[in-house]
Scaffold this active site. Structure first.
Site: not given
Length: 382
Positions: A108, A110, A139, A330, A336, A350, A364
């Site tokens: 969010s 970003l 939102e 991270g 994490s 994955k 970012v």
């Protein structure tokens, strides 16, 4: 020089001046950008990134990320006419050839930042197939259509800001009045959605709540809510607007974790005893099915946590993504999900073993505009 000194020097030479083995032909020499050369002046973004590839450290990872994105965008499979009916799924280009299904995930913050315009560009021009974001990513996109977010400072004191009704996101400031405007805007939409839901239930019977096979039915899901908000905002500056217009699904599995969750919570009291329902299970089926139907799957993950894992787990349903680009700050030592490198996702199935993948350790907002300028917006059509 004594014999003892010669012996010591001989040992030191063996330790300090140990000869290297043959240099493999695959080794690339480290080089930077020579700004004294004419071709380094007013460089295109793609040329800048190409030059950074041989710098080392995160500059090289940045170059690798651009190469992977270019490759996932350029991949083409069979023409639709060559496929049987079952295989005519996934993504196709305008000429009818299979192309990569690209999942874009972003957190969010970003959207709160000025990266929103970059993300909107990708959605506006149909450059991604699906989006996964958090509640704030939904939102804040709408709120920015209603009122601006401002630049502040990381060091501003929380107590002073609270007195002034200002909310801090890093070095960004969001006046609390923005959320009041958001409430005024969204409540009538939630009321209308509830009315449509109840009218449909009255017509079809309560059993329809357990079935969500009809895409157009007002049995709502988070992605249908996002689509409705994009339709209602009707603002070309909005990511959700273009997602609605281009039929790009926006998945938000944590839709209640933000101001929009507050609005949904308050609506349960306003609408009582009726309740607006959002079907999470229908959305997980939808995104996982998109992954399973993809001819090739690519992940572009901006940030970490829920958005990163939700896309990666969807790709597990097809035995892994073919391409993966992670960008976040991270570290993996705490176990994490945000910190995990692509290789950890390989262990889970994955990301495919043979996939092209990279993690760029960076903010970012610093690097993704460069990546987009060098790939999606470089003027070359894929």
């Amino acid at each position: 020089m004594s014999n003892n000194d010669e012996t010591v020097l001989g040992h030191l030479a063996d330790h300090v001046f140990k000869h290297s083995g043959p240099i493999p032909e695959s080794f690339v020499e480290v080089k930077g950008i020579d700004y004294s050369k004419p071709d380094a002046i007013d460089m295109r973004a793609s040329d800048l990134i190409k030059s950074m590839k041989t710098m080392g450290f995160q500059a090289s990872s940045l170059g690798q990320a651009c190469d992977i994105i270019d490759e996932m965008r350029a991949w083409r499979g069979k023409h639709i006419d060559e496929l049987d009916e079952y295989s005519r799924k996934g993504s196709f280009d305008e000429n009818g050839f299979q192309k990569s299904t690209i999942f874009l995930g972003y957190t969010s913050n970003l959207i709160s930042s000025g990266l929103r315009e970059t993300l909107r560009y990708l959605v506006q021009h149909n450059m991604v197939s699906a989006i996964v974001t958090t509640a704030g990513g939904v939102e804040e996109d709408i709120i920015k259509c209603l009122a601006p977010t401002y630049l502040g400072e990381f060091t501003l004191k929380g107590a002073a800001l609270r007195d002034k009704g200002m909310n801090r996101i890093g070095n960004l400031l969001v006046p609390n009045n923005n959320y009041c405007k958001f409430e005024e805007w969204i409540v009538p939409i939630l009321d209308a959605m509830l009315a449509e839901q109840e009218a449909y239930v009255a017509q079809q019977g309560k059993d329809c709540l357990g079935v969500n096979t009809d895409v157009d039915s007002p049995i709502w899901t988070p992605s249908k809510l996002c689509d409705r908000l994009g339709k209602e905002i009707n603002d070309e500056s909005s990511v959700l607007y273009w997602a609605h217009k281009n039929k790009i699904p926006v998945f938000c599995p944590a839709i209640t974790d933000g101001s929009i969750g507050d609005m949904l919570f308050l609506h349960t009291f306003r609408a009582s005893p009726q309740q607006l329902r959002l079907d999470l299970v229908a959305d997980i089926r939808k995104i996982n099915s998109m992954s399973m139907e993809a001819s090739q799957a690519g992940m572009i993950i901006l940030g970490g946590g829920l958005i990163k894992h939700h896309i990666a787990n969807a790709c597990l349903m097809r035995n892994g993504a073919d391409y993966a680009v992670y960008i976040n700050t991270g570290q993996e030592f705490d176990g994490s999900d945000a910190g995990a490198r692509p290789d950890e996702a390989v262990s889970w199935g994955k990301i495919k073993v043979e996939a092209k993948s990279v993690k760029v350790y960076a903010d970012v907002t610093t690097v993704f505009p460069l990546i987009v300028a060098a790939t999606f917006a470089n003027g070359k059509k894929n």
